[in-house]
Design an enzyme around this catalytic site. Structure first.
Site, PDB file in Angstrom:
ATOM      1  N   LYS A 111       0.817  -1.214   0.000  1.00 61.27           N
ATOM      2  CA  LYS A 111       0.000   0.000   0.000  1.00 61.27           C
ATOM      3  C   LYS A 111       0.850   1.263   0.000  1.00 61.27           C
ATOM      4  CE  LYS A 111      -4.418  -1.577   1.697  1.00 61.27           C
ATOM      5  NZ  LYS A 111      -5.540  -1.357   2.589  1.00 61.27           N
ATOM      6  N   LYS A 194      -4.575  -9.693  -6.733  1.00 59.64           N
ATOM      7  CA  LYS A 194      -5.889  -9.972  -6.141  1.00 59.64           C
ATOM      8  C   LYS A 194      -6.930  -8.916  -6.549  1.00 59.64           C
ATOM      9  CE  LYS A 194      -5.632  -7.614  -1.739  1.00 59.64           C
ATOM     10  NZ  LYS A 194      -5.905  -7.543  -0.335  1.00 59.64           N
ATOM     11  N   LYS A 197     -10.529  -3.402  -3.904  1.00 55.56           N
ATOM     12  CA  LYS A 197     -11.292  -2.151  -3.970  1.00 55.56           C
ATOM     13  C   LYS A 197     -10.437  -1.018  -4.495  1.00 55.56           C
ATOM     14  CE  LYS A 197     -14.074  -3.110   0.065  1.00 55.56           C
ATOM     15  NZ  LYS A 197     -13.932  -3.243   1.505  1.00 55.56           N
TER      16      LYS A 197
HETATM   17  P1  AMP Z   1     -11.156  -5.436   2.679  1.00 55.74           P
HETATM   18  O1  AMP Z   1     -11.916  -5.118   1.452  1.00 55.74           O
HETATM   19  O2  AMP Z   1      -9.684  -5.355   2.436  1.00 55.74           O
HETATM   20  O3  AMP Z   1     -11.613  -4.712   3.890  1.00 55.74           O
HETATM   21  O4  AMP Z   1     -11.423  -6.987   2.960  1.00 55.74           O
HETATM   22  C1  AMP Z   1     -12.570  -7.487   3.624  1.00 55.74           C
HETATM   23  C2  AMP Z   1     -12.522  -9.012   3.652  1.00 55.74           C
HETATM   24  O5  AMP Z   1     -12.552  -9.522   2.312  1.00 55.74           O
HETATM   25  C3  AMP Z   1     -11.229  -9.578   4.270  1.00 55.74           C
HETATM   26  O6  AMP Z   1     -11.557 -10.741   5.004  1.00 55.74           O
HETATM   27  C4  AMP Z   1     -10.380  -9.935   3.084  1.00 55.74           C
HETATM   28  O7  AMP Z   1      -9.483 -10.976   3.363  1.00 55.74           O
HETATM   29  C5  AMP Z   1     -11.441 -10.380   2.073  1.00 55.74           C
HETATM   30  N1  AMP Z   1     -10.968 -10.144   0.690  1.00 55.74           N
HETATM   31  C6  AMP Z   1     -10.634  -8.953   0.150  1.00 55.74           C
HETATM   32  N2  AMP Z   1     -10.235  -9.113  -1.136  1.00 55.74           N
HETATM   33  C7  AMP Z   1     -10.336 -10.442  -1.406  1.00 55.74           C
HETATM   34  C8  AMP Z   1     -10.080 -11.255  -2.564  1.00 55.74           C
HETATM   35  N3  AMP Z   1      -9.651 -10.704  -3.705  1.00 55.74           N
HETATM   36  N4  AMP Z   1     -10.289 -12.591  -2.474  1.00 55.74           N
HETATM   37  C9  AMP Z   1     -10.725 -13.157  -1.324  1.00 55.74           C
HETATM   38  N5  AMP Z   1     -10.982 -12.451  -0.200  1.00 55.74           N
HETATM   39  C10 AMP Z   1     -10.799 -11.104  -0.226  1.00 55.74           C
END
Ligand code: AMP
Ligand code: TRP
Length: 332
Positions: A111, A194, A197
């Site tokens: 990041k 991956k 967002k």
């Molecule tokens: P975040 O959007 O980073 O707050 O992630 C929220 C949840 O979604 C966390 O448990 C992450 O590990 C999961 N997550 C985010 N991106 C992915 C992805 N590309 N594949 C699987 N899980 C994800």
């Protein structure tokens, strides 16, 4: 007694990776465990957020969680900044975690990128706040996607060092719950990155708010290779995009990857992509409809967050009090 805590950032749209990698698993766990699900707005501001967009996003993510099937009565659902104990315990953990531990965090490196010196101190200390989120409630299990594994190892290190330094066994060991299917959904444009967002291109992800046409378009334009679809798992070697799309199909249909290979192996991507788009629309459409209804009723979303925060404060208060005593803080 097992207690579950997990969090999601209100930055931009919820996407298919969040749904398949995390939220869908939360829905499955809610019947068997005491669960807290937190919209982590204080984590979000480690990178600058437009305040109006942040408020909208906190409510949208909450609506998304409820629409996906989380019950706000059964679970505690709230946004992090409403419960000041998170910030308080995070400070204490700033004094427990070692610089060397944080220096190893790959998410910070990703990041902060090349402009490391210019990253916020909050972005660097982000994992300490995450440890505080979990341990403020003495949660024992944390369902997340694979990208959060390293942060959970740090959480365990912090808990152990706190226990060791204070001669207690106050904090429990925290176990990650990472489900095999869909633990890591990749970008539609690059099978080695991956789905995220924060990717600047919206074509890399399927947002929970995308309509049927947009979902079909994104899948149609998803990167593939010129070969027919793999018929066995061995054939995925060097074909990250094929593996990702077929993995998404498997997760959405509750099939194994083997079964998806048996069904589509040897076929053309164009046919498979049509089926995948139909499946994605079928799964997401009811969630999206419910999400739109909820978004039209801001007062009820706010009521969920208010009530959740109250219950979270009540649950954490005695734990924080004990932490103060252990550390020797005077509270006359
Ligand atoms: P975040 O959007 O980073 O707050 O992630 C929220 C949840 O979604 C966390 O448990 C992450 O590990 C999961 N997550 C985010 N991106 C992915 C992805 N590309 N594949 C699987 N899980 C994800
Ligand atoms: N860091 C997590 C992510 O980006 C979000 C998060 C914050 C979290 N606090 C948490 C996840 C506590 C699980 C438990 O996905």
């Amino acid at each position: 007694m097992n207690r579950i805590f997990s969090g999601v950032q209100p930055t931009g749209n919820l996407h298919l990776g969040n749904y398949l990698g995390a939220i869908r698993n939360w829905v499955r766990l809610q019947n068997d465990f005491e669960c807290l699900f937190c919209v982590v707005d204080m984590h979000a501001i480690t990178i600058w957020q437009n305040p109006k967009e942040l408020s909208a996003s906190i409510r949208e993510v909450t609506a998304g969680l409820i629409a996906a099937g989380l019950d706000p009565e059964k679970n505690i659902m709230f946004n992090q900044s409403q419960v000041s104990g998170h910030a308080e315990l995070a400070w204490i953990f700033n004094c427990v975690a070692r610089l060397g531990w944080l220096n190893r965090m790959t998410q910070f490196k990703e990041k902060a990128g090349k402009h490391r010196e210019n990253a916020s101190v909050g972005l660097y200390a982000y994992p300490n706040l995450m440890a505080a989120d979990i341990l403020l409630y003495k949660a024992t299990h944390v369902p997340v996607g694979e990208d959060q594994k390293q942060h959970l190892e740090l959480t365990r290190d912090i808990a152990q060092k706190f226990n060791h330094d204070t001669g207690t066994s106050f904090f429990p060991d925290v176990e990650p719950l990472i489900f095999d299917t869909a633990a890591r959904i990749m970008s539609l444009r690059d099978g080695n990155n991956k789905m995220s967002k924060s990717d600047t291109s919206d074509m890399t992800r399927i947002n929970m708010t995308d309509d049927a046409d947009m979902i079909a378009k994104k899948i149609r334009k998803a990167r593939t290779d010129p070969e027919p679809l793999p018929a066995t798992l061995k054939e995925f070697e060097g074909r990250a995009e094929a593996e990702n799309l077929m993995g998404i199909y498997a997760a959405l249909s509750d099939m194994t990857l083997d079964e998806v290979c048996a069904k589509f192996g040897g076929g053309q991507f164009s046919t498979f992509k049509k089926d995948l788009a139909d499946l994605a629309v079928n799964v997401l459409d009811p969630i999206q409809t419910r999400m739109r209804e909820l978004m039209d009723d801001q007062a009820s979303i706010d009521a969920v967050l208010r009530d959740g925060a109250e219950r979270a404060r009540a649950m954490s208060a005695p734990i924080l009090k004990e932490i103060h005593e252990i550390l020797g803080f005077v509270r006359p």
